[in-house]
Motif scaffolding. Structure first.
Motif, PDB file in Angstrom:
ATOM      1  N   ASP A  39       0.915  -1.078   0.108  1.00  0.00           N
ATOM      2  CA  ASP A  39       0.046  -0.005   0.026  1.00  0.00           C
ATOM      3  C   ASP A  39       1.076   1.269  -0.051  1.00  0.00           C
ATOM      4  O   ASP A  39       1.829   1.489   0.821  1.00  0.00           O
ATOM      5  CB  ASP A  39      -0.850  -0.125   1.300  1.00  0.00           C
ATOM      6  CG  ASP A  39      -1.768   0.941   1.152  1.00  0.00           C
ATOM      7  OD1 ASP A  39      -2.626   1.292   0.240  1.00  0.00           O
ATOM      8  OD2 ASP A  39      -2.008   1.684   2.360  1.00  0.00           O
ATOM      9  N   CYS A  41       0.808   5.758  -0.426  1.00  0.00           N
ATOM     10  CA  CYS A  41      -0.227   6.804  -0.337  1.00  0.00           C
ATOM     11  C   CYS A  41       0.489   8.067  -1.154  1.00  0.00           C
ATOM     12  O   CYS A  41       1.839   8.347  -0.921  1.00  0.00           O
ATOM     13  CB  CYS A  41      -0.121   7.347   1.526  1.00  0.00           C
ATOM     14  SG  CYS A  41      -1.026   8.557   1.697  1.00  0.00           S
ATOM     15  N   ARG A  75      -3.398   4.890  -2.190  1.00  0.00           N
ATOM     16  CA  ARG A  75      -4.329   5.666  -1.495  1.00  0.00           C
ATOM     17  C   ARG A  75      -4.047   7.138  -1.785  1.00  0.00           C
ATOM     18  O   ARG A  75      -2.853   7.531  -1.875  1.00  0.00           O
ATOM     19  CB  ARG A  75      -4.098   5.646   0.012  1.00  0.00           C
ATOM     20  CG  ARG A  75      -4.789   4.215   0.643  1.00  0.00           C
ATOM     21  CD  ARG A  75      -4.618   3.841   1.960  1.00  0.00           C
ATOM     22  NE  ARG A  75      -3.243   4.070   2.376  1.00  0.00           N
ATOM     23  CZ  ARG A  75      -2.797   4.920   3.339  1.00  0.00           C
ATOM     24  NH1 ARG A  75      -3.384   6.081   3.503  1.00  0.00           N
ATOM     25  NH2 ARG A  75      -1.444   4.783   3.649  1.00  0.00           N
ATOM     26  N   LYS A  77      -4.213  11.064  -0.218  1.00  0.00           N
ATOM     27  CA  LYS A  77      -4.691  11.586   1.182  1.00  0.00           C
ATOM     28  C   LYS A  77      -4.876  13.255   0.681  1.00  0.00           C
ATOM     29  O   LYS A  77      -3.836  13.666   0.332  1.00  0.00           O
ATOM     30  CB  LYS A  77      -3.784  11.269   2.154  1.00  0.00           C
ATOM     31  CG  LYS A  77      -4.163  12.121   3.436  1.00  0.00           C
ATOM     32  CD  LYS A  77      -3.361  11.689   4.765  1.00  0.00           C
ATOM     33  CE  LYS A  77      -3.802  12.159   5.940  1.00  0.00           C
ATOM     34  NZ  LYS A  77      -3.157  11.961   6.714  1.00  0.00           N
TER      35      LYS A  77
END
Length: 82
Positions: A39, A41, A75, A77
């Motif tokens: 994962d 970000c 992801r 943000k």
């Protein structure tokens, strides 16, 4: 401390690897963030940039996998204003 430097460097290298796939106008707005397993970000300044990036996230993940990174999820943000 060396471990943190390694993670930060890895995140920056991932951002450099996907830069050619990003729209030119968005490149200076995107920052690399945390890496946790498969994962990763990305930090973006607002929801409009996030919406635009969501359209190309599968291509960005696939590109990173071809470069040797184990990335299944990116992801987004939205950074809070200062």
């Amino acid at each position: 401390m060396a471990h943190l430097s390694s993670i930060a460097r890895d995140s920056q290298n991932r951002l450099k690897a996907i830069a050619p796939l990003l729209p030119m106008s968005l490149r200076p707005l995107i920052q690399s963030g945390n890496v946790e397993g498969d994962d990763w970000c990305l930090l973006v300044p607002n929801s409009a940039v996030a919406a635009k990036l969501r359209q190309i996230l599968p291509a960005l993940c696939a590109h990173l996998r071809t470069k040797g990174w184990d990335v299944n999820t990116i992801r987004l943000k939205v950074k809070s204003p200062k």
